[in-house]
Scaffold this motif. Sequence first.
Motif, short mmCIF file in Angstrom:
data_model
loop_
_atom_site.label_atom_id
_atom_site.label_comp_id
_atom_site.label_asym_id
_atom_site.label_seq_id
_atom_site.Cartn_x
_atom_site.Cartn_y
_atom_site.Cartn_z
N PHE A 118 -2.77 -0.70 2.78
CA PHE A 118 -3.00 -1.53 1.77
C PHE A 118 -4.18 -1.38 0.81
CE2 PHE A 118 -4.62 -5.49 -0.06
CZ PHE A 118 -3.44 -6.27 -0.54
N TYR A 119 -5.20 -1.09 1.51
CA TYR A 119 -6.61 -0.74 0.77
C TYR A 119 -6.54 0.48 -0.07
CZ TYR A 119 -11.24 1.50 0.34
OH TYR A 119 -12.42 2.04 -0.26
N TYR A 120 -5.72 1.41 0.38
CA TYR A 120 -5.50 2.84 -0.45
C TYR A 120 -4.79 2.18 -1.77
CZ TYR A 120 -2.86 6.94 -1.78
OH TYR A 120 -2.50 7.88 -2.71
N GLU A 121 -3.47 1.68 -1.63
CA GLU A 121 -2.74 1.33 -2.79
C GLU A 121 -3.42 0.35 -3.62
OE1 GLU A 121 1.65 2.48 -2.02
OE2 GLU A 121 1.33 0.61 -1.39
N ARG A 122 -3.99 -0.72 -2.91
CA ARG A 122 -5.02 -1.51 -4.04
C ARG A 122 -6.16 -0.86 -4.84
NH1 ARG A 122 -6.73 -3.95 -7.31
NH2 ARG A 122 -7.87 -5.86 -7.50
N LYS A 123 -6.66 0.08 -4.22
CA LYS A 123 -7.72 0.77 -4.78
C LYS A 123 -7.12 1.72 -5.86
CE LYS A 123 -11.33 4.36 -3.30
NZ LYS A 123 -11.96 4.90 -2.26
N ASN A 124 -5.96 2.44 -5.59
CA ASN A 124 -5.58 3.48 -6.34
C ASN A 124 -4.62 3.37 -7.21
OD1 ASN A 124 -6.97 6.23 -5.60
ND2 ASN A 124 -6.50 5.07 -3.73
N TYR A 125 -3.79 2.07 -7.05
CA TYR A 125 -2.64 1.59 -7.76
C TYR A 125 -2.58 0.04 -8.37
CZ TYR A 125 -0.94 6.13 -5.99
OH TYR A 125 -1.04 7.74 -5.85
N SER A 126 -2.30 -0.52 -7.61
CA SER A 126 -2.19 -2.01 -8.01
C SER A 126 -2.02 -2.99 -6.94
CB SER A 126 -1.09 -2.54 -9.02
OG SER A 126 0.12 -2.26 -8.16
N LEU A 127 -2.49 -4.08 -7.09
CA LEU A 127 -2.48 -5.24 -5.94
C LEU A 127 -0.95 -5.49 -5.71
CD1 LEU A 127 -3.58 -7.51 -4.10
CD2 LEU A 127 -3.75 -9.03 -5.98
N GLY A 128 -0.13 -5.64 -6.68
CA GLY A 128 1.23 -5.82 -6.47
C GLY A 128 2.07 -4.65 -5.52
N LEU A 129 1.84 -3.60 -5.74
CA LEU A 129 2.30 -2.55 -4.96
C LEU A 129 1.81 -2.46 -3.63
CD1 LEU A 129 4.34 0.22 -5.41
CD2 LEU A 129 2.04 1.35 -5.60
N ALA A 130 0.40 -2.89 -3.45
CA ALA A 130 -0.12 -2.69 -1.96
C ALA A 130 0.61 -4.06 -1.26
CB ALA A 130 -1.49 -3.25 -2.23
N ILE A 131 0.86 -5.08 -1.96
CA ILE A 131 1.57 -6.22 -1.22
C ILE A 131 3.05 -5.74 -0.99
CG2 ILE A 131 2.29 -8.64 -1.55
CD1 ILE A 131 -0.16 -9.05 -3.38
N LYS A 132 3.91 -5.13 -1.89
CA LYS A 132 5.08 -4.89 -1.46
C LYS A 132 5.22 -3.95 -0.29
CE LYS A 132 8.74 -2.18 -3.88
NZ LYS A 132 9.08 -1.33 -4.60
N HIS A 133 4.54 -3.04 -0.40
CA HIS A 133 4.49 -2.05 0.52
C HIS A 133 4.04 -2.61 2.16
CE1 HIS A 133 4.80 1.49 -2.29
NE2 HIS A 133 6.04 1.06 -1.75
N PHE A 134 3.06 -3.66 1.99
CA PHE A 134 2.39 -4.13 3.17
C PHE A 134 3.84 -4.98 3.98
CE2 PHE A 134 0.72 -7.86 5.61
CZ PHE A 134 -0.29 -7.06 6.35
N LEU A 135 4.52 -5.49 3.17
CA LEU A 135 5.67 -6.42 3.40
C LEU A 135 6.95 -5.26 4.10
CD1 LEU A 135 5.96 -9.10 0.93
CD2 LEU A 135 5.15 -9.46 3.28
N THR A 136 7.14 -4.20 3.21
CA THR A 136 8.10 -3.34 3.54
C THR A 136 7.89 -2.50 4.81
OG1 THR A 136 7.67 -1.80 2.01
CG2 THR A 136 9.13 -3.40 1.38
N ILE A 137 6.79 -2.37 4.98
CA ILE A 137 6.30 -1.65 6.22
C ILE A 137 6.42 -2.10 7.45
CG2 ILE A 137 4.22 -0.95 7.69
CD1 ILE A 137 3.12 0.12 5.05
N HIS A 138 6.25 -3.76 7.46
CA HIS A 138 6.46 -4.62 8.43
C HIS A 138 7.98 -4.98 8.64
CE1 HIS A 138 2.13 -5.38 8.27
NE2 HIS A 138 2.22 -5.37 9.47
N LEU A 139 8.69 -5.00 7.50
CA LEU A 139 10.30 -5.19 7.63
C LEU A 139 11.04 -3.71 8.45
CD1 LEU A 139 11.15 -6.58 4.30
CD2 LEU A 139 11.56 -7.63 6.33
N ARG A 140 10.37 -2.63 7.85
CA ARG A 140 11.04 -1.42 8.80
C ARG A 140 10.43 -1.55 10.07
NH1 ARG A 140 10.25 4.69 6.63
NH2 ARG A 140 11.75 5.79 8.06
#
Length: 280
Positions: free
Chosen positions: A246-268
Amino acid sequence: MDHKENIAVLLTCFNRREKTIACLKSLFRASLPARIKLEVFLVDDGSTDGTSEAVRDTFPSINIIQGTGNLFWNRGMHLAWETAANQADFDYYMWLNDDVILYEQALEVILQSSKEKPDSIICGSMCSSNNKTLTYGGIDENHNLLEPSDVIQQCTKFNGNLLLVPDSVYKKVGNLDPKFPHAIGDFDYANRAIKSGFKNYITPGFLGVCDEHDSLPIWCLSEVPLKKRIKALYSPLGNSHPYYFFYYERKNYSLGLAIKHFLTIHLRLLFPRLWKLKKN
């Protein structure tokens, strides 16, 4: 008289004595231009298998830095880099994983590539020991590993198995981000370099052997009990630790992408079978 160029070779290790020694032997066997001088900085992060003693006996000139036992790869490399930079001025900093076996021409090729692409980060691609397939190296904008060819190719990100960072890049981009304990620090550094105006490249051909780790982490496997999957996901050794990713994606891309992948990681994590069906 030609200017002597100094390279600080940075490694970190933990309880892989034989692999570490084999890697260092391949480093010192590699052919080296006369103008180049190597100095090795090795962080031993609390090994209990005699790694430091074996390295000291075999390569007494190597700088061994004792870690805390909780550094893992990224923070170990950060400490090695910090120690090297504080000790002397180097022309280059070379990252080297201790499970890599370098080809004899590896250092000459990566240095020549750096001469052709000055003020850039140069990555050496790795292949498997059995069938010579690509395992680690540069990654393109579509998140695919770049197959090395007979020419230098630009990449977006890279694996940190073998990397050459000129001092000009280090002076502007700095050290690895110590926020990451183990994984993701190399991807983060690639992004930071690009944001600072530098480019990343891979060399022609393979520069060494480094066998790929398991294709899927434990936390993605449906046959593994949930409790064990959770433990694996939140291990510092995990490559998708939810907090650090989450820290990596928030820092390098966007908050939205970081939240999306935080959720999909836990779904997986919770429904790995569904994920596998979706992929198929």
